[in-house]
Design a protein around this motif. Structure first.
Motif, mmCIF file in Angstrom:
data_model
loop_
_atom_site.group_PDB
_atom_site.id
_atom_site.type_symbol
_atom_site.label_atom_id
_atom_site.label_comp_id
_atom_site.label_asym_id
_atom_site.label_seq_id
_atom_site.Cartn_x
_atom_site.Cartn_y
_atom_site.Cartn_z
ATOM 1 N N LEU A 41 24.038 18.796 33.795
ATOM 2 C CA LEU A 41 24.704 19.862 34.531
ATOM 3 C C LEU A 41 26.203 19.596 34.478
ATOM 4 O O LEU A 41 26.666 18.514 34.860
ATOM 5 N N SER A 42 26.946 20.569 33.989
ATOM 6 C CA SER A 42 28.394 20.415 33.890
ATOM 7 C C SER A 42 29.058 21.048 35.111
ATOM 8 O O SER A 42 28.976 22.243 35.334
ATOM 9 N N VAL A 43 29.688 20.195 35.921
ATOM 10 C CA VAL A 43 30.309 20.627 37.169
ATOM 11 C C VAL A 43 31.799 20.883 36.938
ATOM 12 O O VAL A 43 32.441 20.163 36.174
ATOM 13 N N ILE A 44 32.337 21.916 37.574
ATOM 14 C CA ILE A 44 33.781 22.193 37.515
ATOM 15 C C ILE A 44 34.307 22.375 38.933
ATOM 16 O O ILE A 44 33.699 23.095 39.735
ATOM 17 N N ALA A 45 35.421 21.741 39.248
ATOM 18 C CA ALA A 45 36.034 21.925 40.563
ATOM 19 C C ALA A 45 37.550 21.974 40.450
ATOM 20 O O ALA A 45 38.141 21.382 39.554
ATOM 21 N N ARG A 46 38.134 22.716 41.391
ATOM 22 C CA ARG A 46 39.598 22.763 41.507
ATOM 23 C C ARG A 46 39.962 22.049 42.802
ATOM 24 O O ARG A 46 39.415 22.380 43.859
ATOM 25 N N GLY A 47 40.817 21.036 42.713
ATOM 26 C CA GLY A 47 41.169 20.295 43.916
ATOM 27 C C GLY A 47 42.633 19.922 43.908
ATOM 28 O O GLY A 47 43.461 20.737 43.511
ATOM 29 N N ASP A 48 42.931 18.694 44.346
ATOM 30 C CA ASP A 48 44.281 18.177 44.159
ATOM 31 C C ASP A 48 44.172 16.762 43.586
ATOM 32 O O ASP A 48 43.071 16.309 43.273
ATOM 33 N N GLU A 49 45.301 16.076 43.484
ATOM 34 C CA GLU A 49 45.311 14.765 42.818
ATOM 35 C C GLU A 49 44.339 13.789 43.464
ATOM 36 O O GLU A 49 43.880 12.850 42.841
ATOM 37 N N LYS A 50 44.060 13.985 44.768
ATOM 38 C CA LYS A 50 43.239 12.998 45.485
ATOM 39 C C LYS A 50 41.818 13.459 45.732
ATOM 40 O O LYS A 50 41.026 12.747 46.357
ATOM 41 N N SER A 51 41.475 14.658 45.308
ATOM 42 C CA SER A 51 40.125 15.172 45.570
ATOM 43 C C SER A 51 39.082 14.290 44.918
ATOM 44 O O SER A 51 39.322 13.669 43.878
ATOM 45 N N GLN A 52 37.905 14.268 45.548
ATOM 46 C CA GLN A 52 36.816 13.480 45.001
ATOM 47 C C GLN A 52 35.530 14.299 45.021
ATOM 48 O O GLN A 52 35.293 15.078 45.946
ATOM 49 N N LEU A 53 34.713 14.106 43.990
ATOM 50 C CA LEU A 53 33.400 14.760 43.954
ATOM 51 C C LEU A 53 32.338 13.745 44.354
ATOM 52 O O LEU A 53 32.386 12.579 43.954
ATOM 53 N N LEU A 54 31.363 14.195 45.168
ATOM 54 C CA LEU A 54 30.263 13.324 45.575
ATOM 55 C C LEU A 54 28.940 14.032 45.328
ATOM 56 O O LEU A 54 28.818 15.230 45.598
ATOM 57 N N PHE A 66 43.170 17.834 33.912
ATOM 58 C CA PHE A 66 44.475 18.123 34.502
ATOM 59 C C PHE A 66 44.435 17.531 35.912
ATOM 60 O O PHE A 66 43.349 17.347 36.472
ATOM 61 N N ALA A 67 45.605 17.234 36.484
ATOM 62 C CA ALA A 67 45.625 16.514 37.760
ATOM 63 C C ALA A 67 44.772 17.173 38.850
ATOM 64 O O ALA A 67 44.177 16.500 39.680
ATOM 65 N N THR A 68 44.727 18.499 38.846
ATOM 66 C CA THR A 68 44.032 19.207 39.926
ATOM 67 C C THR A 68 42.665 19.730 39.507
ATOM 68 O O THR A 68 42.044 20.509 40.230
ATOM 69 N N VAL A 69 42.214 19.346 38.315
ATOM 70 C CA VAL A 69 40.947 19.874 37.789
ATOM 71 C C VAL A 69 39.953 18.737 37.597
ATOM 72 O O VAL A 69 40.267 17.741 36.941
ATOM 73 N N LEU A 70 38.775 18.859 38.187
ATOM 74 C CA LEU A 70 37.754 17.817 38.091
ATOM 75 C C LEU A 70 36.531 18.348 37.352
ATOM 76 O O LEU A 70 36.099 19.475 37.602
ATOM 77 N N THR A 71 35.977 17.522 36.467
ATOM 78 C CA THR A 71 34.716 17.876 35.827
ATOM 79 C C THR A 71 33.837 16.635 35.781
ATOM 80 O O THR A 71 34.323 15.514 35.767
ATOM 81 N N ALA A 72 32.549 16.866 35.776
ATOM 82 C CA ALA A 72 31.604 15.758 35.645
ATOM 83 C C ALA A 72 30.333 16.322 35.047
ATOM 84 O O ALA A 72 30.003 17.495 35.262
ATOM 85 N N THR A 73 29.644 15.518 34.258
ATOM 86 C CA THR A 73 28.345 15.934 33.754
ATOM 87 C C THR A 73 27.293 15.101 34.471
ATOM 88 O O THR A 73 27.329 13.868 34.424
ATOM 89 N N LEU A 74 26.410 15.786 35.174
ATOM 90 C CA LEU A 74 25.393 15.106 35.978
ATOM 91 C C LEU A 74 24.038 15.217 35.305
ATOM 92 O O LEU A 74 23.787 16.143 34.551
ATOM 93 N N ALA A 75 23.175 14.279 35.642
ATOM 94 C CA ALA A 75 21.777 14.382 35.246
ATOM 95 C C ALA A 75 20.943 14.179 36.505
ATOM 96 O O ALA A 75 20.351 13.126 36.707
ATOM 97 N N PRO A 76 20.937 15.172 37.398
ATOM 98 C CA PRO A 76 20.299 14.990 38.693
ATOM 99 C C PRO A 76 18.776 14.929 38.576
ATOM 100 O O PRO A 76 18.186 15.610 37.730
ATOM 101 N N ALA A 77 18.147 14.111 39.412
ATOM 102 C CA ALA A 77 16.688 14.061 39.473
ATOM 103 C C ALA A 77 16.177 15.406 39.998
ATOM 104 O O ALA A 77 16.917 16.138 40.671
#
Ligand code: HEC
Ligand code: HEC
Ligand code: HEC
Ligand code: HEC
Length: 192
Positions: A41-54, A66-77
């Motif tokens: 699953l490809s996640v996309i988020a807009r945050g700031d320099e300190k944002s964190q995804l959990l 980019f500093a304010t753009v977060l992405t992660a690829t998950l393999a959730p159960a």
């Protein structure tokens, strides 16, 4: 016909508020209450320099194109999950369900194929901001989508259609054809 154009113009102005994603930190993919097939699953988020995804309360290692753009690829159960975007005291949460037999309330979500179109297929950093490649968004789309067959599915001229994101969510959607809202509301943006 100036009269009709004015009406559409006004409708469009009102509709733009409706169409725009709320400002501020936000998880852009997947949508809240999404049901997803098992698998990456490809996640996309807009945050700031300190944002964190959990994921389910555990910090995720995110990439930052980019500093304010977060992405992660998950393999959730298989099962229900909570994705959190934590930004300076504020949290946004998205619930999703991975795997078969989602419970009631979860809507099947189809991502725009992330392997076919990667972030930099559409995006580029311009003038120090996260923006778009090219001058018109549709240039990026017609690299893959056939502009000819495309026209037969759309009852609009090229000018009206150029801003694809007025009707489509280019990251994916729970609506058919990746519409960003129900079809009825999508049309009412301009056809009051
Ligand atoms: C097919 C084209 C396309 C692809 C691929 C794509 N995006 Fe987007 N993205 C868009 C469009 C169009 C918008 C504007 C949406 C709107 O205005 O409703 C957008 C909006 C965004 C925003 C919000 C920008 C803001 O300032 O509000 C972020 C962040 C973002 N995309 C990140 C990503 C990342 C990260 C990836 C790759 C994992 C990605 N996008 C892949 C087209 C794309
Ligand atoms: C005014 C709203 C609107 C705009 C703007 C719009 N679309 Fe669509 N699009 C739709 C609707 C509604 C459908 C579903 C059509 C159907 O029911 O067959 C659709 C269907 C599609 C499809 C799937 C059908 C096909 O031809 O393969 C693609 C791909 C697509 N749009 C791409 C785009 C692109 C690229 C742009 C920008 C150049 C765009 N759309 C602009 C409303 C819009
Ligand atoms: C790198 C190739 C690529 C680019 C660029 C691209 N797409 Fe797609 N898109 C795909 C593929 C592959 C699919 C899934 C197959 C399909 O449904 O046509 C898809 C599916 C879609 C669909 C759903 C079609 C349906 O029948 O449900 C829409 C809507 C869409 N894309 C809109 C866009 C828009 C708007 C842009 C530009 C902002 C864009 N795409 C850019 C490859 C691309
Ligand atoms: C961004 C504003 C916008 C949105 C959203 C929009 N339209 Fe339109 N529509 C227009 C404009 C402007 C025209 C006249 C110019 C043209 O053909 O593009 C038009 C023309 C039309 C026409 C041609 C017939 C006529 O009255 O002249 C049809 C049919 C239509 N739209 C249906 C739809 C449907 C169905 C939707 C929802 C999927 C939709 N429109 C969403 C702006 C919009």
């Amino acid at each position: 016909m100036p009269h009709r154009l004015t009406r559409w113009g006004l409708g469009l102005a009102a509709g733009l508020c409706l169409a725009q994603a709320p400002e501020g930190p936000r998880i852009l993919r997947p949508a809240d209450q999404s049901a997803l097939p098992a698998g990456p699953l490809s996640v996309i988020a807009r945050g700031d320099e300190k944002s964190q995804l959990l994921l389910d309360g555990k910090p995720l290692e995110a990439k930052r194109p980019f500093a304010t753009v977060l992405t992660a690829t998950l393999a959730p159960a298989s099962g229900p999950h909570t994705l959190t975007l934590a930004t300076a005291g504020a949290e946004q949460k998205v619930q999703f369900f991975a795997g078969p037999k989602p419970p009631a309330g979860f809507q099947p979500y189809r991502p725009h194929p992330p392997a076919a179109a990667t972030c930099d297929t559409c995006h580029a950093v311009k003038d120090g901001e996260w923006g778009f490649k090219g001058t018109v968004l549709s240039e990026n789309c017609f690299g893959c989508h056939n502009q000819k067959t495309f026209a037969t599915k759309h009852s609009h001229n090229e000018e009206t259609l150029a801003e694809c994101q007025l009707c489509h969510d280019p990251h994916g959607s729970t609506e058919k054809f990746h519409l960003k809202m129900t079809r009825e509301i999508a049309c009412k943006q301009c056809h009051g």
